[in-house]
Design a protein around this motif. Structure first.
Motif, PDB file in Angstrom:
ATOM      1  N   GLY A  38       0.822  -1.209   0.000  1.00  0.00           N
ATOM      2  CA  GLY A  38       0.000   0.000   0.000  1.00  0.00           C
ATOM      3  C   GLY A  38       0.856   1.259   0.000  1.00  0.00           C
ATOM      4  O   GLY A  38       0.472   2.293  -0.556  1.00  0.00           O
ATOM      5  N   LEU A  39       2.040   1.150   0.610  1.00  0.00           N
ATOM      6  CA  LEU A  39       2.939   2.317   0.660  1.00  0.00           C
ATOM      7  C   LEU A  39       3.397   2.739  -0.734  1.00  0.00           C
ATOM      8  O   LEU A  39       3.653   3.925  -0.972  1.00  0.00           O
ATOM      9  N   ARG A 169     -12.763  -1.584  -9.550  1.00  0.00           N
ATOM     10  CA  ARG A 169     -11.854  -1.278 -10.667  1.00  0.00           C
ATOM     11  C   ARG A 169     -11.638  -2.531 -11.518  1.00  0.00           C
ATOM     12  O   ARG A 169     -11.728  -3.663 -11.020  1.00  0.00           O
TER      13      ARG A 169
END
Ligand code: CDP
Length: 206
Positions: A38-39, A169
């Motif tokens: 996620g970073l 998405r």
């Protein structure tokens, strides 16, 4: 397990499900490297908030950008989930994540598409989840502890909005992978959740 061989623990799940805490604890317990993927998206999101082009930012990302504490804000999280729908952004981050997953000595990666796209051959695949309300409460407590000014309602709205964007998405949508163990932590404290994850890794290592 031979310590020079690849051994991948892949952890996916929705926002604030506890993937990071579980990932760090599993990595520490088994001596594996850990990547909070996620970073990567947060770092690209932060660059875009600063005026950069998302695809260029993803292609030029440097490891030290991941250490910026400002990546933990809700504004950056929202922007991360917006850049994460762009296939070219995801493609630019793919090779780094795949190489990390199969590095000698083993690795734990947490994110949204680790089991489904980055490393479907992972020896351990988990989908960590909890109700939106429980996840929002945990993230709210975390942000307050970091000194950020927010409300529970704002955090819940962020979590729900990102879950929707991440699931709907078309590029690598968030969903449990086939063969992944689902770990619902709604009723589990962090110690119990970590213990359950460690048990899954132990089963795979024999
Ligand atoms: O910590 P939290 O679960 O709230 O979010 P994060 O794991 O830091 O991810 C931030 C955003 O990056 C997510 O909402 C996703 O849109 C995106 N992301 C992704 O698309 N794929 C990943 N493997 C990891 C994160």
């Amino acid at each position: 397990m031979n310590s020079t061989q690849p051994f991948t623990v892949a952890i996916d799940g929705p926002a604030a499900a506890g993937k990071g805490t579980i990932g760090r604890a599993v990595a520490a317990r088994f001596g594996l490297a850990h990547l909070d993927t996620g970073l990567l998206y947060r770092a690209v999101g932060a660059e875009v908030l600063g005026g950069a082009d998302p695809v260029e930012a993803a292609r030029n990302l440097e490891a030290r950008a991941l250490e910026n504490p400002a990546l933990r804000t809700a504004a950056v999280a929202q922007e991360a989930s917006k850049v994460a729908v762009i296939p070219e952004v995801r493609a630019a981050l793919l090779d780094f994540q795949r190489a990390f997953a199969r590095r000698a000595g083993g690795a734990v990666l947490d994110g949204r598409d680790i089991c489904t796209v980055i490393c479907p051959q992972a020896e351990v695949k988990m989908f960590v989840t909890a109700t939106p309300e429980v996840r929002a409460q945990r993230r709210y407590d975390e942000l307050i502890a970091r000194g950020q000014d927010t409300t529970y309602a704002a955090v819940l709205a962020d979590v729900v909005e990102r879950d929707r964007r991440d699931s709907e998405r078309s590029a690598a949508p968030l969903k449990p992978a086939q063969g992944a163990d689902v770990l619902d932590t709604s009723q589990l404290g962090i110690d119990a959740a970590v213990a359950a994850a460690i048990a899954l890794v132990k089963e795979a290592r024999v």
